[in-house]
Design an enzyme around this catalytic site. Structure first.
Site, PDB file in Angstrom:
ATOM      1  N   ASP A  12       9.829  -3.976   9.242  1.00  0.00           N
ATOM      2  CA  ASP A  12       8.992  -4.074   8.054  1.00  0.00           C
ATOM      3  C   ASP A  12       7.601  -3.585   8.487  1.00  0.00           C
ATOM      4  O   ASP A  12       7.323  -3.485   9.684  1.00  0.00           O
ATOM      5  CB  ASP A  12       8.956  -5.527   7.572  1.00  0.00           C
ATOM      6  N   THR A  20      -1.844  -4.651   6.077  1.00  0.00           N
ATOM      7  CA  THR A  20      -2.368  -3.843   4.978  1.00  0.00           C
ATOM      8  C   THR A  20      -2.453  -4.639   3.679  1.00  0.00           C
ATOM      9  O   THR A  20      -2.990  -4.147   2.688  1.00  0.00           O
ATOM     10  CB  THR A  20      -1.514  -2.580   4.761  1.00  0.00           C
ATOM     11  N   LEU A  47      -0.192 -12.436  -6.930  1.00  0.00           N
ATOM     12  CA  LEU A  47       0.149 -11.006  -6.895  1.00  0.00           C
ATOM     13  C   LEU A  47       1.029 -10.630  -5.701  1.00  0.00           C
ATOM     14  O   LEU A  47       1.551  -9.523  -5.645  1.00  0.00           O
ATOM     15  CB  LEU A  47      -1.136 -10.160  -6.828  1.00  0.00           C
ATOM     16  N   GLY A  49       3.809  -9.709  -3.369  1.00  0.00           N
ATOM     17  CA  GLY A  49       5.197  -9.292  -3.552  1.00  0.00           C
ATOM     18  C   GLY A  49       5.555  -8.870  -4.965  1.00  0.00           C
ATOM     19  O   GLY A  49       6.723  -8.683  -5.291  1.00  0.00           O
ATOM     20  N   SER A  51       5.253  -6.203  -8.286  1.00  0.00           N
ATOM     21  CA  SER A  51       5.082  -4.764  -8.492  1.00  0.00           C
ATOM     22  C   SER A  51       3.695  -4.441  -9.056  1.00  0.00           C
ATOM     23  O   SER A  51       3.007  -5.315  -9.578  1.00  0.00           O
ATOM     24  CB  SER A  51       6.153  -4.227  -9.443  1.00  0.00           C
ATOM     25  N   SER A  55       1.551  -6.784 -11.504  1.00  0.00           N
ATOM     26  CA  SER A  55       0.293  -7.329 -10.968  1.00  0.00           C
ATOM     27  C   SER A  55      -0.855  -7.075 -11.938  1.00  0.00           C
ATOM     28  O   SER A  55      -1.690  -7.950 -12.199  1.00  0.00           O
ATOM     29  CB  SER A  55      -0.035  -6.695  -9.612  1.00  0.00           C
ATOM     30  N   LYS A 150      14.001  -6.571  -1.610  1.00  0.00           N
ATOM     31  CA  LYS A 150      14.284  -7.766  -0.811  1.00  0.00           C
ATOM     32  C   LYS A 150      14.195  -8.985  -1.729  1.00  0.00           C
ATOM     33  O   LYS A 150      13.354  -8.979  -2.620  1.00  0.00           O
ATOM     34  CB  LYS A 150      13.261  -7.889   0.332  1.00  0.00           C
TER      35      LYS A 150
END
Length: 220
Positions: A12, A20, A47, A49, A51, A55, A150
């Site tokens: 990952d 980041t 927010l 995880g 999209s 978000s 995931k």
């Protein structure tokens, strides 16, 4: 699974190789300021995880602005956020690689292991470029070609295919519970970073503790 059966490692990116996530936070904070939504720790947490478009909707809703923009304007805001994020990514240097990770990549390369990236980030190739570690990776799973995120095992199954290896010869490295579940469901060895992670076959409190010898010791 035995350590000596391992032939490949799937990484990952965020929270494993570099942090980041803070850039996403900064870019969303800039956008919240622009639309007039107060930035709070609770909003930032909500927010994680999620999209890009979802978000944005959460930020607009938090400030009561969900009906202030057309779909086209919302898409422009989301693009602006991504542009701001990429500007921040371009400030990355090799010094931003998380402790222990460069040494692990060197060890894996020196010992002939396959190495691929299994990140949901479409900006992953750019991040590797600025960290100056692109050459370690023989492949990057393309998130645009995946049907499921995931904790679905798809991304780690694709990583094994990129290396031409069966699942039982692959280890995945993750810092999130959903990622660990994804690795386990793919039938691979999960290596987790973070004291709170459940179900990781090999566990470290943080990246500074990892090495091939430390992984072998926990798999013995």
């Amino acid at each position: 699974m035995k350590f000596e059966d391992l032939k490949g490692f799937a990484f990952d990116l965020d929270g494993v190789i570099a942090d980041t996530a803070r850039f996403h936070g900064q870019a969303w904070h800039q956008l919240a300021d622009k639309v007039g939504t107060e930035w709070t720790p609770e909003l930032a947490d909500s927010l994680k995880g999620v999209s890009r478009m979802d978000s944005l909707e959460l930020i607009l809703k938090a400030g009561g602005h969900e009906n202030d923009y057309t779909q086209e304007e919302k898409e422009a805001l989301a693009t602006e956020k991504n542009d701001n994020y990429i500007k921040l990514v371009e400030t990355l240097t090799p010094a931003d690689i998380l402790p222990g990770m460069k040494n692990l990549l060197d060890e894996l390369k020196d010992n002939g292991y396959h190495i691929v990236l299994a990140s949901a980030s479409k900006n992953a190739p750019k991040v590797l470029k600025y960290l100056q570690i692109t050459d370690y990776f023989e492949g990057i799973v393309d998130p645009a070609k995946l049907s499921h995120g995931k904790p679905d095992p798809e991304i780690y199954s694709e990583a094994a295919k990129l290396m031409n290896l069966p699942a039982n010869q692959v280890a995945g490295l993750e810092d999130a519970q959903a990622g660990v579940e994804s690795i386990n469901r793919a039938g691979e060895v999960s290596i987790g970073f973070g004291a709170s992670l459940k179900d990781a076959a090999v566990k470290f409190d943080d990246t500074s503790e990892v090495s091939l010898a430390a992984i072998e010791e926990q798999m013995a």
